[in-house]
Design a protein around this motif. Structure first.
Motif, mmCIF file in Angstrom:
data_model
loop_
_atom_site.group_PDB
_atom_site.id
_atom_site.type_symbol
_atom_site.label_atom_id
_atom_site.label_comp_id
_atom_site.label_asym_id
_atom_site.label_seq_id
_atom_site.Cartn_x
_atom_site.Cartn_y
_atom_site.Cartn_z
ATOM 1 N N GLY A 226 55.152 26.746 39.651
ATOM 2 C CA GLY A 226 55.284 25.386 39.155
ATOM 3 C C GLY A 226 54.814 25.207 37.723
ATOM 4 N N ARG A 227 53.962 26.098 37.274
ATOM 5 C CA ARG A 227 53.442 26.002 35.906
ATOM 6 C C ARG A 227 54.113 26.974 34.945
ATOM 7 N NH1 ARG A 227 50.017 23.430 38.939
ATOM 8 N NH2 ARG A 227 48.610 21.869 38.002
ATOM 9 N N GLY A 228 55.212 27.533 35.366
ATOM 10 C CA GLY A 228 56.015 28.347 34.463
ATOM 11 C C GLY A 228 55.490 29.740 34.195
ATOM 12 N N VAL A 229 54.582 30.222 35.034
ATOM 13 C CA VAL A 229 54.102 31.594 34.867
ATOM 14 C C VAL A 229 55.258 32.554 35.142
ATOM 15 C CG1 VAL A 229 52.565 33.337 35.883
ATOM 16 C CG2 VAL A 229 51.700 31.045 35.374
ATOM 17 N N ALA A 230 55.367 33.596 34.319
ATOM 18 C CA ALA A 230 56.489 34.529 34.450
ATOM 19 C C ALA A 230 56.311 35.470 35.623
ATOM 20 C CB ALA A 230 56.651 35.330 33.163
ATOM 21 N N GLY A 231 55.060 35.843 35.912
ATOM 22 C CA GLY A 231 54.870 36.802 36.983
ATOM 23 C C GLY A 231 53.417 37.056 37.318
ATOM 24 N N LEU A 232 53.211 37.948 38.266
ATOM 25 C CA LEU A 232 51.879 38.331 38.718
ATOM 26 C C LEU A 232 51.741 39.845 38.626
ATOM 27 C CD1 LEU A 232 51.561 36.083 41.910
ATOM 28 C CD2 LEU A 232 50.479 35.692 39.679
ATOM 29 N N ILE A 233 50.535 40.285 38.328
ATOM 30 C CA ILE A 233 50.196 41.700 38.330
ATOM 31 C C ILE A 233 49.337 41.951 39.555
ATOM 32 C CG2 ILE A 233 49.106 43.582 37.062
ATOM 33 C CD1 ILE A 233 49.541 41.930 34.493
ATOM 34 N N VAL A 234 49.815 42.795 40.432
ATOM 35 C CA VAL A 234 49.180 43.021 41.735
ATOM 36 C C VAL A 234 48.943 44.523 41.898
ATOM 37 C CG1 VAL A 234 49.324 42.560 44.204
ATOM 38 C CG2 VAL A 234 50.553 41.066 42.613
ATOM 39 N N SER A 235 47.701 45.047 41.726
ATOM 40 C CA SER A 235 46.492 44.254 41.676
ATOM 41 C C SER A 235 45.460 44.968 40.794
ATOM 42 C CB SER A 235 45.907 44.112 43.078
ATOM 43 O OG SER A 235 45.447 45.388 43.536
ATOM 44 N N ASN A 236 44.321 44.313 40.676
ATOM 45 C CA ASN A 236 43.168 44.882 39.990
ATOM 46 C C ASN A 236 42.456 45.864 40.925
ATOM 47 O OD1 ASN A 236 41.034 45.153 38.014
ATOM 48 N ND2 ASN A 236 41.483 43.075 37.345
ATOM 49 N N THR A 237 41.262 46.296 40.550
ATOM 50 C CA THR A 237 40.486 47.221 41.381
ATOM 51 C C THR A 237 39.869 46.488 42.573
ATOM 52 O OG1 THR A 237 38.531 46.850 40.006
ATOM 53 C CG2 THR A 237 39.958 48.711 39.424
ATOM 54 N N THR A 238 39.418 47.280 43.547
ATOM 55 C CA THR A 238 38.860 46.699 44.765
ATOM 56 C C THR A 238 37.367 46.983 44.893
ATOM 57 O OG1 THR A 238 39.027 46.637 47.178
ATOM 58 C CG2 THR A 238 39.459 48.756 46.135
ATOM 59 N N LEU A 239 36.672 46.051 45.536
ATOM 60 C CA LEU A 239 35.254 46.238 45.848
ATOM 61 C C LEU A 239 35.060 46.896 47.213
ATOM 62 C CD1 LEU A 239 33.802 42.869 44.520
ATOM 63 C CD2 LEU A 239 33.419 45.154 43.573
ATOM 64 N N THR A 240 36.121 47.032 47.984
ATOM 65 C CA THR A 240 36.009 47.671 49.296
ATOM 66 C C THR A 240 35.794 49.176 49.124
ATOM 67 O OG1 THR A 240 38.391 48.039 49.509
ATOM 68 C CG2 THR A 240 37.522 45.938 50.328
ATOM 69 N N ARG A 241 35.216 49.778 50.128
ATOM 70 C CA ARG A 241 34.983 51.219 50.117
ATOM 71 C C ARG A 241 35.478 51.805 51.437
ATOM 72 N NH1 ARG A 241 34.393 50.017 45.633
ATOM 73 N NH2 ARG A 241 32.674 50.493 44.186
ATOM 74 N N PRO A 242 36.681 52.385 51.448
ATOM 75 C CA PRO A 242 37.197 52.984 52.677
ATOM 76 C C PRO A 242 36.253 54.063 53.213
ATOM 77 C CG PRO A 242 38.905 52.855 50.987
ATOM 78 C CD PRO A 242 37.625 52.498 50.318
ATOM 79 N N ASP A 243 36.185 54.188 54.518
ATOM 80 C CA ASP A 243 35.341 55.208 55.140
ATOM 81 C C ASP A 243 35.785 56.616 54.769
ATOM 82 O OD1 ASP A 243 33.855 53.236 56.374
ATOM 83 O OD2 ASP A 243 35.019 53.301 58.237
#
Length: 354
Positions: A226-243
């Motif tokens: 609705g605000r005219g954004v062209a797109g999204l960048i998915v994604s940044n880094t994660t704080l999760t830590r897989p086992d």
């Protein structure tokens, strides 16, 4: 083995941030040479008002101060995202703040937006040759004394004449409170302030965190459209830590990137695609190291992908491998163009385990 590949292997023998600084210096001095990436018109994508012949770019965080754009362009990237840059210079977090998890093909960083500030960044961007590769500017706020409603518009104004696109970073985990700006109302206010201050800015993208509550995605997607954004960048880094992490640095604080992020980031990408359809141009980033992983990002809904961690581990050769591998996969699938596969598998990939 090409000289650039030997150099990449040698850099991995150095402490991570030292290796990064040496690599940037070599790129700035033109010592990395030039790569001839196989030209396959079937891979081309339309983005930023131009044709991107190889839809593989360099993610933000590698060239924070836009000092090595010429050298990076000669490697064959289709687009390069410089930054993250803040309004005022800042040192970032104390060292050490960058860690390799080689066994996991991953990195952990808590750099903290270390950069020299917008003034020098904008000047270097103004002098960049944007004919070889599209150039994006990734913008963030200072750790102290920040005013997002004033800082983001001022940053956009500074780079708008010199960038092919602009990325608003509200998702780094290493600036306290930054991810709170992803709240729909707060992000809407920032976007409104940007549009009021810089109505003629180049295409605007917002970079999201992979740890964002998926329940907020429908409202957030509709708001940015609705605000005219062209797109999204998915994604940044994660704080999760897989086992599954094995690297000795797995307990370090900061954002995790590379192979362990792939499923989480791809799942979110696919879910955003299902919500947005073709109303947003999506850039998929997080764990892309092979042609098959790159193709999964495209099939999840990305029109472009970015690399960072695989560039650190593989060096410039990653671009040739991705380009040649994607061409081979198109042959395998009998696909006329890569663009024709965008979003084709979003339903399935939206359900993969993060």
């Amino acid at each position: 083995m090409p000289v650039a590949d030997i150099a990449a292997a040698a850099l991995r023998l150095l402490e991570p941030e030292t290796a990064h600084d040496v690599a940037l210096t070599g790129l700035r001095l033109g010592l990395a040479g030039r790569r001839q990436i196989p030209a396959d018109p079937r891979l081309a994508m339309s983005a930023f008002g131009r044709t991107i012949s190889l839809p593989v770019g360099l993610a933000a965080g590698f060239d924070k101060d836009a000092v090595a754009l010429a050298g990076l362009s000669r490697l064959g990237f289709g687009f390069i995202e410089a930054g993250t840059v803040t309004r005022r210079p800042q040192q970032g977090n104390p060292k050490p703040r960058l860690f390799r998890l080689a066994e996991d093909r991953a990195l952990i960083n808590r750099m903290g937006f270390n950069n020299g500030g917008i003034e020098g960044f904008a000047a270097r961007l103004a002098g960049a040759d944007r004919t070889q590769a599209a150039i994006g500017a990734n913008l963030g706020i200072n750790k102290e004394g920040a005013d997002p409603l004033a800082d983001y518009p001022a940053l956009v104004q500074a780079v708008a004449p010199h960038a092919d696109y602009i990325a608003i970073n509200v998702s780094s985990p290493n600036t306290p409170g930054l991810r709170d700006l992803q709240a729909t109302d707060r992000l809407a206010a920032i976007l409104d302030a940007i549009r009021a201050a810089a109505p003629g800015a180049p295409p605007l993208f917002v970079k999201l965190a992979p740890d964002l509550d998926e329940a907020v995605l429908p409202e957030l997607v509709e708001m940015v459209i609705g605000r005219g954004v062209a797109g999204l960048i998915v994604s940044n880094t994660t704080l999760t830590r897989p086992d599954s992490l094995r690297g000795v640095a797995r307990g370090e604080a900061g954002g995790l990137s590379g192979a362990p992020l792939f499923n989480r980031a791809t799942r979110m990408l696919a879910r955003v695609r299902l919500l947005a359809g073709d109303r947003l141009l999506l850039i998929g980033v997080g764990g892309v190291a092979t042609p098959e992983q790159a193709l999964a990002k495209f099939r999840a809904g990305a029109s472009l992908v970015q690399v960072y961690t695989s560039f650190v581990y593989q060096g410039p050769a990653v671009l040739h491998r991705l380009a040649a591998g994607l061409s081979a996969l198109l042959d395998q699938y009998g696909a006329a163009t890569l663009a024709g596969l965008v979003g084709r598998d979003a339903d399935r990939l939206a359900e993969i385990a993060p």
